[in-house]
Enzyme design. Structure first.
Site, mmCIF file in Angstrom:
data_model
loop_
_atom_site.group_PDB
_atom_site.id
_atom_site.type_symbol
_atom_site.label_atom_id
_atom_site.label_comp_id
_atom_site.label_asym_id
_atom_site.label_seq_id
_atom_site.Cartn_x
_atom_site.Cartn_y
_atom_site.Cartn_z
ATOM 1 N N GLY A 141 -10.376 3.381 -4.700
ATOM 2 C CA GLY A 141 -11.388 3.323 -3.646
ATOM 3 C C GLY A 141 -11.844 4.699 -3.198
ATOM 4 C CG ASP A 159 -7.141 -5.845 3.053
ATOM 5 O OD1 ASP A 159 -7.436 -6.965 2.549
ATOM 6 O OD2 ASP A 159 -5.989 -5.548 3.424
#
Ligand code: SAM
Length: 280
Positions: A141, A159
């Site tokens: 990410g 998350d």
């Protein structure tokens, strides 16, 4: 069979531990990134553990997945493009896709094995993976945000696992600067921010880095999460513009939840006294 078997997560840094009585260990592997375990428990259904930390259980994951998605989505004027960084168990993705105005939901998890195990042991969390708006990617990410174009997303949901190992870089100013750069002018981020009781300093550091990175507003919300340390968890919202709560849309939501509703939204956004003082 020895009926007195327990899984215990010890959090040495906080002197706390959490245990669940288990029937058996169903799976264990070392992926390219993390150590993954799946247990069948006596009272909480299946349990996924990553690097020794409880991640998701059948029985109580709704608290987290609902509270990491719906408050932020209803605090955004019109969220169409949503990115989930992490979220490999797919529970957050399922909640995001309940919002009809969402046009694309990209889930970027570094470890494909988490999702493949979720498909086997938590199929109910993966039931929306085939939605035409869903796009599952298996990359870091941090790199995804580095490469992102300006104005390419409305809401980023981080998350991730705890701020160690492969997730550590998701909790720093460089990452937040990349988020500011690719979010639309009314864009916002919500990030799981651990326990306000046990990790207040971490939340302070996160919010300070978010501010320095260019997010003009931050707000932390609170919710129960039985299997995480202290059982009381948080999500921190950072936005480039004032938060505008679509209360009517929330009150008239056309999808089911187990925990989240208008009252819970207000309760989650209320600031405890010790927390107010910490940020005075
Ligand atoms: N609900 C859990 C919690 O709050 O601890 C998190 C659920 S999800 C399983 C966490 C995910 O973060 C894992 O699947 C892990 O692979 C992913 N993750 C960790 N670091 C990452 C990174 N740098 N990029 C993308 N995903 C990452």
């Amino acid at each position: 069979m020895n009926s007195n078997k327990w899984f215990t997560e010890q959090m040495l840094s906080t002197g706390t531990a959490f245990s669940l009585k288990i029937k058996e260990k169903l799976h264990e592997e070392q992926s390219d990134f993390q150590h993954l375990e799946i247990y069948d428990t006596e009272t909480f259904g299946k349990l996924m553990v990553i690097d020794g930390c409880t991640m998701v259980s059948t029985r109580d994951n709704f608290f987290y997945h609902e509270m990491m998605s719906h408050p932020a989505l209803f605090l955004h004027p019109n969220p169409k493009r949503v990115w989930i960084i992490g979220g490999g168990d797919c529970g957050t993705l399922r909640e995001v896709l309940k919002h009809k105005n969402v046009e694309e939901a990209v889930q970027i998890d570094i470890d494909e094995r988490v999702t493949r195990l979720a498909e086997i042991y938590f199929p109910e969390l993966c039931e929306s993976n085939g939605d035409s708006r869903a796009d599952l990617k298996f990359i870091d990410g941090i790199q995804w945000l580095k490469d992102a174009a300006p104005n390419s997303v409305d809401l980023i949901i981080v998350d991730s696992t705890d701020p160690v190992g492969v997730a550590e870089g998701l909790f720093g100013e460089a990452f937040y600067r990349d988020c500011v750069a690719c979010l639309a002018e009314d864009g916002m981020l919500i990030q799981q921010s651990e326990s306000a009781l046990l990790h207040l300093d971490l939340i302070k550091d996160m919010r300070s880095a978010m501010q320095t990175a260019g997010f003009s507003h931050q707000q932390t919300l609170f919710f129960p999460q039985c299997i995480y340390p202290s059982g009381w968890w948080s999500g921190t919202i950072a936005s480039k513009a004032e938060l505008i709560f679509r209360a009517e849309d929330c009150a008239n939501k056309d999808f089911d939840t187990i925990y989240y509703n208008l009252d819970i939204h207000h309760a989650a956004m209320a600031q405890p006294e010790f927390f107010k003082k910490a940020f005075a």
